[in-house]
Design a protein around this motif. Structure first.
Motif, PDB file in Angstrom:
ATOM      1  N   HIS A 181       0.857  -1.188   0.000  1.00 26.38           N
ATOM      2  CA  HIS A 181       0.000   0.000   0.000  1.00 26.38           C
ATOM      3  C   HIS A 181       0.893   1.238   0.000  1.00 26.38           C
ATOM      4  CE1 HIS A 181      -2.977  -2.768   2.319  1.00 26.38           C
ATOM      5  NE2 HIS A 181      -3.093  -2.928   1.010  1.00 26.38           N
ATOM      6  N   ASP A 182       0.766   2.036  -1.019  1.00 29.07           N
ATOM      7  CA  ASP A 182       1.600   3.230  -1.175  1.00 29.07           C
ATOM      8  C   ASP A 182       1.150   4.302  -0.179  1.00 29.07           C
ATOM      9  OD1 ASP A 182       2.992   5.466  -1.972  1.00 29.07           O
ATOM     10  OD2 ASP A 182       2.476   5.292  -4.093  1.00 29.07           O
ATOM     11  N   PRO A 183       2.030   4.726   0.740  1.00 30.79           N
ATOM     12  CA  PRO A 183       1.611   5.733   1.721  1.00 30.79           C
ATOM     13  C   PRO A 183       1.165   7.051   1.096  1.00 30.79           C
ATOM     14  CG  PRO A 183       3.990   5.362   1.820  1.00 30.79           C
ATOM     15  CD  PRO A 183       3.417   4.277   0.951  1.00 30.79           C
ATOM     16  N   VAL A 184       1.620   7.346  -0.092  1.00 28.82           N
ATOM     17  CA  VAL A 184       1.185   8.568  -0.775  1.00 28.82           C
ATOM     18  C   VAL A 184      -0.321   8.559  -0.995  1.00 28.82           C
ATOM     19  CG1 VAL A 184       1.339   9.857  -2.950  1.00 28.82           C
ATOM     20  CG2 VAL A 184       3.413   8.950  -1.883  1.00 28.82           C
ATOM     21  N   THR A 189     -10.269  -3.123 -14.597  1.00 32.40           N
ATOM     22  CA  THR A 189      -8.814  -3.132 -14.731  1.00 32.40           C
ATOM     23  C   THR A 189      -8.217  -3.854 -13.526  1.00 32.40           C
ATOM     24  OG1 THR A 189      -8.569  -0.998 -13.598  1.00 32.40           O
ATOM     25  CG2 THR A 189      -8.809  -0.957 -15.998  1.00 32.40           C
ATOM     26  N   VAL A 190      -6.990  -4.317 -13.689  1.00 34.44           N
ATOM     27  CA  VAL A 190      -6.270  -4.996 -12.606  1.00 34.44           C
ATOM     28  C   VAL A 190      -4.974  -4.243 -12.349  1.00 34.44           C
ATOM     29  CG1 VAL A 190      -5.150  -7.123 -11.859  1.00 34.44           C
ATOM     30  CG2 VAL A 190      -7.264  -7.241 -13.212  1.00 34.44           C
ATOM     31  N   ASN A 191      -4.889  -3.586 -11.209  1.00 35.52           N
ATOM     32  CA  ASN A 191      -3.719  -2.786 -10.879  1.00 35.52           C
ATOM     33  C   ASN A 191      -2.899  -3.485  -9.796  1.00 35.52           C
ATOM     34  OD1 ASN A 191      -4.274  -0.569 -12.633  1.00 35.52           O
ATOM     35  ND2 ASN A 191      -5.860   0.103 -11.206  1.00 35.52           N
ATOM     36  N   VAL A 192      -2.251  -4.580 -10.182  1.00 34.15           N
ATOM     37  CA  VAL A 192      -1.429  -5.377  -9.274  1.00 34.15           C
ATOM     38  C   VAL A 192      -0.074  -5.609  -9.928  1.00 34.15           C
ATOM     39  CG1 VAL A 192      -1.181  -7.576  -8.083  1.00 34.15           C
ATOM     40  CG2 VAL A 192      -3.428  -6.515  -8.243  1.00 34.15           C
ATOM     41  N   VAL A 193       0.987  -5.403  -9.166  1.00 30.17           N
ATOM     42  CA  VAL A 193       2.349  -5.545  -9.682  1.00 30.17           C
ATOM     43  C   VAL A 193       3.067  -6.652  -8.907  1.00 30.17           C
ATOM     44  CG1 VAL A 193       4.571  -4.385 -10.039  1.00 30.17           C
ATOM     45  CG2 VAL A 193       2.425  -3.100 -10.301  1.00 30.17           C
ATOM     46  N   ASN A 194       3.733  -7.530  -9.639  1.00 31.98           N
ATOM     47  CA  ASN A 194       4.638  -8.556  -9.085  1.00 31.98           C
ATOM     48  C   ASN A 194       3.943  -9.724  -8.392  1.00 31.98           C
ATOM     49  OD1 ASN A 194       6.870  -7.151 -10.000  1.00 31.98           O
ATOM     50  ND2 ASN A 194       7.194  -6.088  -8.049  1.00 31.98           N
ATOM     51  N   ILE A 245     -20.263   3.711   0.773  1.00 33.05           N
ATOM     52  CA  ILE A 245     -18.940   3.159   0.491  1.00 33.05           C
ATOM     53  C   ILE A 245     -18.478   3.672  -0.862  1.00 33.05           C
ATOM     54  CG2 ILE A 245     -17.586   1.067   0.142  1.00 33.05           C
ATOM     55  CD1 ILE A 245     -19.595  -0.437   1.862  1.00 33.05           C
ATOM     56  N   ARG A 246     -17.247   4.125  -0.916  1.00 35.50           N
ATOM     57  CA  ARG A 246     -16.672   4.614  -2.167  1.00 35.50           C
ATOM     58  C   ARG A 246     -15.340   3.891  -2.393  1.00 35.50           C
ATOM     59  NH1 ARG A 246     -16.401  10.784  -1.976  1.00 35.50           N
ATOM     60  NH2 ARG A 246     -18.614  10.498  -2.431  1.00 35.50           N
ATOM     61  N   GLU A 247     -14.992   3.671  -3.653  1.00 35.63           N
ATOM     62  CA  GLU A 247     -13.706   3.072  -3.988  1.00 35.63           C
ATOM     63  C   GLU A 247     -12.868   4.056  -4.797  1.00 35.63           C
ATOM     64  OE1 GLU A 247     -15.664  -0.818  -5.466  1.00 35.63           O
ATOM     65  OE2 GLU A 247     -13.695  -1.426  -4.683  1.00 35.63           O
ATOM     66  N   VAL A 248     -11.562   4.035  -4.562  1.00 37.94           N
ATOM     67  CA  VAL A 248     -10.626   4.820  -5.364  1.00 37.94           C
ATOM     68  C   VAL A 248      -9.563   3.858  -5.889  1.00 37.94           C
ATOM     69  CG1 VAL A 248     -11.002   6.962  -4.086  1.00 37.94           C
ATOM     70  CG2 VAL A 248      -9.192   5.409  -3.359  1.00 37.94           C
ATOM     71  N   PRO A 249      -9.094   4.068  -7.113  1.00 36.21           N
ATOM     72  CA  PRO A 249      -8.109   3.134  -7.681  1.00 36.21           C
ATOM     73  C   PRO A 249      -6.741   3.274  -7.029  1.00 36.21           C
ATOM     74  CG  PRO A 249      -8.501   4.967  -9.178  1.00 36.21           C
ATOM     75  CD  PRO A 249      -9.482   5.130  -8.057  1.00 36.21           C
ATOM     76  N   ILE A 250      -6.112   2.137  -6.760  1.00 34.42           N
ATOM     77  CA  ILE A 250      -4.736   2.118  -6.266  1.00 34.42           C
ATOM     78  C   ILE A 250      -3.947   1.116  -7.098  1.00 34.42           C
ATOM     79  CG2 ILE A 250      -5.381   2.714  -3.901  1.00 34.42           C
ATOM     80  CD1 ILE A 250      -4.818  -0.317  -3.218  1.00 34.42           C
TER      81      ILE A 250
END
Length: 262
Positions: free
Chosen positions: A120-123, A147-152, A221-226
């Protein structure tokens, strides 16, 4: 089940007592077990990024790798850093519940969940907090807008996570794209409305159950992309038991909801 230990943290400075001040505070809860390779850098990054708006609560399950000692040393220079040490490894869900109770006792306005391993990016805490305007729970989502925003991640784990999200939505009707995400922000009012003593889930299941209970209470409930980045040091805490529990908990929640037993 209510934890039996004290919620009084190890801390380096006194807590604010003015309600007008405390109602604007944000608490970031970071459960740890053997995170010595990550925790120092993360806490320093949080201090640098949010020098006046965020306080940190580390809940350490008696890590044998020295995690607790690193946090204690940082408490001498970071006044908004607090720690609760538990006697043994008790699980992610109970760690967050301990943090929630602490947050409510000390009148924080917003409560953030995040991992210690930089997945989880602290930014992005800034984005979670910004999205809280008009919302009661904001979830950092890996799977928004198809979309799928997952790395590694290994392909097998990615498929498992995505299928868990689809399965959860199909069974419960929960209108959340990423119901197992562990990066989120609650308003204190939401946490105060829930009976925390009735929540016993761990891992994936804990995140699902919290989202479901918030939704069934009628909160927004709201979602934001990470972008979720798999840990580069340390070991994953996910177990087969967590997976089995997640499969079972969605049906249990649905049945309890039907019969008014939540």
């Amino acid at each position: 089940m209510q934890d039996t230990y004290s919620l009084q943290p190890e801390q380096s400075g006194s807590l604010h007592t003015d309600d007008a001040v405390t109602q604007n505070r944000v608490l970031v809860i970071i459960p740890t077990y053997n995170e010595a390779e990550n925790i120092g850098r993360l806490l320093n990054d949080l201090e640098r990024l949010y020098p006046s708006t965020v306080e940190m609560l580390v809940i350490d399950d008696n890590s044998p790798d020295g995690t607790r000692d690193i946090v204690r040393s940082l408490q001498t220079v970071i006044s908004r850093l607090h720690m609760i040490t538990r006697e043994r490894k008790l699980g992610l869900g109970t760690a967050y519940l301990t943090g929630f109770r602490y947050a409510l006792e000390h009148n924080y306005r917003y409560v953030v969940e995040m991992d210690a391993d930089y997945s989880h990016d602290p930014v992005m805490i800034r984005e979670l907090l910004s999205a809280m305007t008009g919302a009661d729970l904001v979830i950092g989502s890996r799977y928004m807008n198809n979309t799928v925003n997952v790395v590694n991640w290994p392909l097998g784990r990615l498929i498992l996570s995505k299928l868990a999200s689809i399965y959860t939505r199909m069974v419960t009707g929960l209108p959340v794209a990423d119901p197992t995400s562990g990066f989120k922000c609650f308003s204190a009012a939401v946490l105060r409305s829930l009976d925390l003593d009735r929540i016993n889930s761990q891992g994936y299941s804990f995140q699902i159950e919290m989202n479901f209970r918030v939704w069934k209470k009628g909160f927004t409930i709201r979602e934001v992309p990470i972008v979720f980045v798999d840990r580069t040091v340390g070991k994953s805490k996910m177990t087969k038991q967590n997976i089995r529990e997640a499969i079972r908990i969605v049906w249990l929640l649905k049945i309890k909801s039907i019969f008014g037993l939540l």
